[in-house]
Design a protein around this motif. Structure first.
Motif, PDB file in Angstrom:
ATOM      1  N   THR A   1     -63.245 -38.540 -42.067  1.00 23.33           N
ATOM      2  CA  THR A   1     -63.473 -37.935 -40.748  1.00 23.33           C
ATOM      3  C   THR A   1     -63.723 -39.004 -39.690  1.00 23.33           C
ATOM      4  OG1 THR A   1     -64.423 -35.979 -41.804  1.00 23.33           O
ATOM      5  CG2 THR A   1     -64.916 -36.307 -39.469  1.00 23.33           C
TER       6      THR A   1
ATOM      7  N   THR B   1     -59.958 -40.626 -39.137  1.00 22.45           N
ATOM      8  CA  THR B   1     -58.873 -39.778 -38.633  1.00 22.45           C
ATOM      9  C   THR B   1     -59.274 -38.964 -37.401  1.00 22.45           C
ATOM     10  OG1 THR B   1     -59.498 -38.004 -40.168  1.00 22.45           O
ATOM     11  CG2 THR B   1     -57.850 -39.594 -40.920  1.00 22.45           C
ATOM     12  N   CYS B   2     -60.558 -38.688 -37.254  1.00 24.06           N
ATOM     13  CA  CYS B   2     -61.010 -37.855 -36.125  1.00 24.06           C
ATOM     14  C   CYS B   2     -61.885 -38.647 -35.166  1.00 24.06           C
ATOM     15  CB  CYS B   2     -61.774 -36.636 -36.640  1.00 24.06           C
ATOM     16  SG  CYS B   2     -60.849 -35.601 -37.772  1.00 24.06           S
TER      17      CYS B   2
ATOM     18  N   ASP C   1     -61.195 -39.973 -32.254  1.00 26.41           N
ATOM     19  CA  ASP C   1     -61.075 -39.564 -30.856  1.00 26.41           C
ATOM     20  C   ASP C   1     -61.830 -38.273 -30.577  1.00 26.41           C
ATOM     21  OD1 ASP C   1     -59.404 -38.229 -32.563  1.00 26.41           O
ATOM     22  OD2 ASP C   1     -57.724 -38.092 -31.143  1.00 26.41           O
ATOM     23  N   ILE C   2     -61.774 -37.332 -31.517  1.00 27.97           N
ATOM     24  CA  ILE C   2     -62.488 -36.056 -31.332  1.00 27.97           C
ATOM     25  C   ILE C   2     -63.996 -36.280 -31.375  1.00 27.97           C
ATOM     26  CG2 ILE C   2     -62.855 -33.755 -32.293  1.00 27.97           C
ATOM     27  CD1 ILE C   2     -60.033 -33.864 -33.387  1.00 27.97           C
ATOM     28  N   VAL C   3     -64.435 -37.126 -32.318  1.00 26.08           N
ATOM     29  CA  VAL C   3     -65.861 -37.441 -32.413  1.00 26.08           C
ATOM     30  C   VAL C   3     -66.370 -38.073 -31.130  1.00 26.08           C
ATOM     31  CG1 VAL C   3     -67.542 -38.910 -33.609  1.00 26.08           C
ATOM     32  CG2 VAL C   3     -65.829 -37.646 -34.922  1.00 26.08           C
TER      33      VAL C   3
END
Length: 322
Positions: free
Chosen positions: A203, A206-207, A209-211
């Protein structure tokens, strides 16, 4: 576990080759123990008799026997390494293709961290069963070594054999109660925590930018830290169990050694035993003790790696069931 292994061999192949390699590897430890015992017995008897020719004969015999034994053992392990490499490649391909061709609904039921664990860690644990130290190969070798050494020690002196067993059996019982029974559950917990840790790590990558967008970095990092702590604690519980076993080994091993030395001293004084025969008996006794410890450690590792075998079989079975 045996059924699971048979199903894996059915898919990967090479089962007859593996059995042949195991049978070829089995006699080495027993043969080396016998050579050492024979050499020590005849050497000390030659020294006590003052026979230089007999001593030289024993040294030459031992040198030739050791050279041939280690040459044989090295050749078998070269063949075994080639087999293990080919088997590893085929097994990893089988697991990878099973995951790739799995229906999306089935694939989506588990996290990415769990699939990564099954593809890497569980597959490696299955390979370790067949190839790694303290697994099936060493378990089989230890059984042969214990059996041959016990028969030869019984032939030399039944009393020393009984004394040896009196110190070996309690060690086996303590290990079973404190280590062997608990280790499977602890290993399953360790694999679960490893999955959570890989999921959190995935997480973060891969995530990212969202975090960053939702300012959730502290939350994700705390989750990753907590999963790491849980994984370390689970692994530490396994190591503590192994440490207990390592503590028991010198307790029974050294105490049994002292008892046999004292008993041997009495027998030598009464002319029931020669010093050379006592040294040979100690070699066989040491082989029984070391073989027992090797077997216990191997069974513990086998039980741990069997967790990965079952999980890997679930991955492959999930493909066949859809």
């Amino acid at each position: 576990m045996i059924r699971s292994l048979s199903r894996v061999f059915k898919q990967v192949g090479k089962f007859p080759t593996y059995i042949r390699l195991l049978l070829l590897r089995c006699p080495f430890d027993a043969a080396l123990t016998t050579a050492n015992a024979w050499f020590l017995q005849h050497s000390f008897e030659a020294i006590s008799q003052g026979c230089e020719v007999k001593l030289r004969y024993g040294c030459v015999y031992f040198a030739i026997a050791s050279l041939l034994l280690f040459l044989y053992n090295g050749s078998i392990w070269c063949l075994y390494a080639r087999f293990a490499t080919n088997f590893t490649g085929k097994l990893r391909k089988m697991v990878f293709y099973s995951i790739v061709h799995m229906p999306f609904k089935k694939f989506d039921e588990k996290t990415s961290g769990e699939w990564m664990t099954r593809l890497n860690s569980d597959a490696q644990m299955t390979i370790n069963l067949l190839n790694a130290p303290f697994n099936i190969p060493h378990a089989v070798v230890s059984v042969v070594n214990i059996s041959v050494s016990a028969l030869l020690l019984l032939r030399i002196n039944p009393t020393l054999m009984v004394v040896t067993l009196l110190f070996v059996i309690p060690h086996v019982v303590v290990n079973r109660k404190l280590v062997y029974i608990k280790v499977t559950k602890l290993m399953e917990q360790s694999q679960e925590y490893t999955e959570r840790n890989l999921t959190c790590f995935s997480t973060l990558i891969t995530c990212a930018d969202i975090v960053s967008l939702y300012d959730a970095k502290d939350f994700v990092m705390n989750a990753y830290e907590q999963s790491s702590i849980e994984m370390v604690r689970a692994n530490m519980r396994i190591h503590i169990r192994k440490a207990v076993n390592s503590l028991v080994i010198p307790l029974f091993g050294m105490s049994g050694y002292i008892v046999i030395l004292l008993l041997g001293l009495i027998m030598i004084r009464r002319s029931l035993l020669t010093f050379g025969t006592l040294t040979a008996a100690l070699q066989y006794r040491g082989a029984i003790l070391m073989g027992t410890m090797l077997f216990i450690n191997s069974m513990t590792e086998i039980r741990m790696n069997a967790v990965g075998l079952r999980r890997m079989e679930e991955t492959y079975g999930g493909r066949e069931g859809n």
